[in-house]
Design a protein around this motif. Sequence first.
Motif, PDB file in Angstrom:
ATOM      1  N   HIS A  41      20.009 -40.749  58.259  1.00 43.03           N
ATOM      2  CA  HIS A  41      21.432 -40.486  57.537  1.00 43.03           C
ATOM      3  C   HIS A  41      21.764 -39.249  57.143  1.00 43.03           C
ATOM      4  N   THR A  42      22.938 -38.852  57.050  1.00 42.31           N
ATOM      5  CA  THR A  42      23.636 -37.612  56.515  1.00 42.31           C
ATOM      6  C   THR A  42      24.288 -37.724  55.389  1.00 42.31           C
ATOM      7  N   GLU A  43      24.004 -36.768  54.423  1.00 47.69           N
ATOM      8  CA  GLU A  43      24.905 -36.632  53.250  1.00 47.69           C
ATOM      9  C   GLU A  43      25.553 -35.554  53.348  1.00 47.69           C
ATOM     10  N   TYR A  44      26.897 -35.424  52.856  1.00 50.39           N
ATOM     11  CA  TYR A  44      27.769 -34.232  52.635  1.00 50.39           C
ATOM     12  C   TYR A  44      27.877 -33.968  51.413  1.00 50.39           C
ATOM     13  N   TYR A  45      27.922 -32.630  51.174  1.00 44.75           N
ATOM     14  CA  TYR A  45      28.173 -32.071  49.719  1.00 44.75           C
ATOM     15  C   TYR A  45      29.355 -30.989  49.656  1.00 44.75           C
ATOM     16  N   GLN A  46      30.145 -31.424  48.636  1.00 47.43           N
ATOM     17  CA  GLN A  46      31.119 -30.177  48.291  1.00 47.43           C
ATOM     18  C   GLN A  46      30.542 -29.169  47.503  1.00 47.43           C
ATOM     19  N   CYS A  47      30.210 -27.911  47.838  1.00 48.44           N
ATOM     20  CA  CYS A  47      29.779 -27.022  46.749  1.00 48.44           C
ATOM     21  C   CYS A  47      30.640 -25.902  46.265  1.00 48.44           C
ATOM     22  N   SER A  48      30.348 -25.531  45.288  1.00 48.81           N
ATOM     23  CA  SER A  48      31.229 -24.444  44.869  1.00 48.81           C
ATOM     24  C   SER A  48      30.365 -23.323  44.004  1.00 48.81           C
ATOM     25  N   VAL A  49      30.683 -22.274  44.356  1.00 50.78           N
ATOM     26  CA  VAL A  49      30.044 -20.903  43.587  1.00 50.78           C
ATOM     27  C   VAL A  49      31.246 -20.134  42.869  1.00 50.78           C
ATOM     28  N   TRP A  50      30.625 -19.664  41.506  1.00 50.19           N
ATOM     29  CA  TRP A  50      31.537 -18.952  40.791  1.00 50.19           C
ATOM     30  C   TRP A  50      31.189 -17.705  40.325  1.00 50.19           C
ATOM     31  N   GLY A  51      32.422 -16.749  39.939  1.00 50.59           N
ATOM     32  CA  GLY A  51      32.151 -15.446  39.368  1.00 50.59           C
ATOM     33  C   GLY A  51      31.489 -14.505  40.412  1.00 50.59           C
ATOM     34  N   LYS A  52      30.771 -13.581  39.840  1.00 49.01           N
ATOM     35  CA  LYS A  52      30.113 -12.652  40.719  1.00 49.01           C
ATOM     36  C   LYS A  52      29.199 -13.110  41.766  1.00 49.01           C
ATOM     37  N   SER A  53      28.691 -14.281  41.561  1.00 45.74           N
ATOM     38  CA  SER A  53      28.032 -14.851  42.769  1.00 45.74           C
ATOM     39  C   SER A  53      28.975 -15.095  43.948  1.00 45.74           C
ATOM     40  N   ALA A  54      30.125 -15.650  43.501  1.00 42.00           N
ATOM     41  CA  ALA A  54      31.097 -16.110  44.643  1.00 42.00           C
ATOM     42  C   ALA A  54      31.392 -14.909  45.343  1.00 42.00           C
ATOM     43  N   GLU A  55      31.688 -13.689  44.582  1.00 41.71           N
ATOM     44  CA  GLU A  55      31.870 -12.336  45.241  1.00 41.71           C
ATOM     45  C   GLU A  55      30.972 -11.891  45.943  1.00 41.71           C
ATOM     46  N   GLY A  56      29.618 -12.030  45.657  1.00 42.59           N
ATOM     47  CA  GLY A  56      28.563 -11.538  46.350  1.00 42.59           C
ATOM     48  C   GLY A  56      28.408 -12.128  47.789  1.00 42.59           C
ATOM     49  N   LEU A  57      28.726 -13.443  47.744  1.00 39.11           N
ATOM     50  CA  LEU A  57      28.445 -14.264  48.952  1.00 39.11           C
ATOM     51  C   LEU A  57      29.712 -14.520  49.812  1.00 39.11           C
ATOM     52  N   ASN A  58      30.652 -13.982  49.322  1.00 42.46           N
ATOM     53  CA  ASN A  58      31.881 -13.872  50.177  1.00 42.46           C
ATOM     54  C   ASN A  58      31.878 -12.968  51.572  1.00 42.46           C
ATOM     55  N   GLY A  59      31.829 -13.849  52.496  1.00 43.13           N
ATOM     56  CA  GLY A  59      31.863 -12.968  54.111  1.00 43.13           C
ATOM     57  C   GLY A  59      30.443 -13.147  54.512  1.00 43.13           C
ATOM     58  N   LYS A  60      29.568 -13.577  53.702  1.00 43.40           N
ATOM     59  CA  LYS A  60      27.976 -13.932  54.292  1.00 43.40           C
ATOM     60  C   LYS A  60      27.720 -15.057  54.557  1.00 43.40           C
ATOM     61  N   LEU A  61      28.324 -16.164  54.214  1.00 43.79           N
ATOM     62  CA  LEU A  61      28.105 -17.449  54.857  1.00 43.79           C
ATOM     63  C   LEU A  61      29.244 -17.812  55.705  1.00 43.79           C
ATOM     64  N   SER A  62      28.976 -18.695  56.708  1.00 45.63           N
ATOM     65  CA  SER A  62      29.769 -19.172  57.835  1.00 45.63           C
ATOM     66  C   SER A  62      29.362 -20.471  58.269  1.00 45.63           C
TER      67      SER A  62
END
Length: 100
Positions: A41-62
């Motif tokens: 079975h498959t579980e689906y998760y809605q994830c959120s990253v905040w602050g400097k971590s969000a800025e650092g990951l922006n463009g690195k995940l796809s």
Amino acid sequence: MNKLIFTGGITKEPIFRTTQSGQSVLGFDVASTQGFGDKEHTEYYQCSVWGKSAEGLNGKLSKGCRVVVSGEHRLEKREHNGTTYTNNKINFAEIEVVKW
């Protein structure tokens, strides 16, 4: 705190935005499959990253990236047209992009 660690694939392109108060947030969905055969079975998760971590990951995940996510897990219930839906929400603490 209720901490969950799981591995999965990002299901659609992450969305980066800035809140009205100026805080950065990166949102993305991850699908994680467990089990084998007829018990898979498959579980689906809605994830959120905040602050400097969000800025650092922006463009690195796809979409399609395999990731290991750990963070605070909570269930969010909502009702639509008389049906109650439950969403898995993860407030991110740590993420790692994995290559296989």
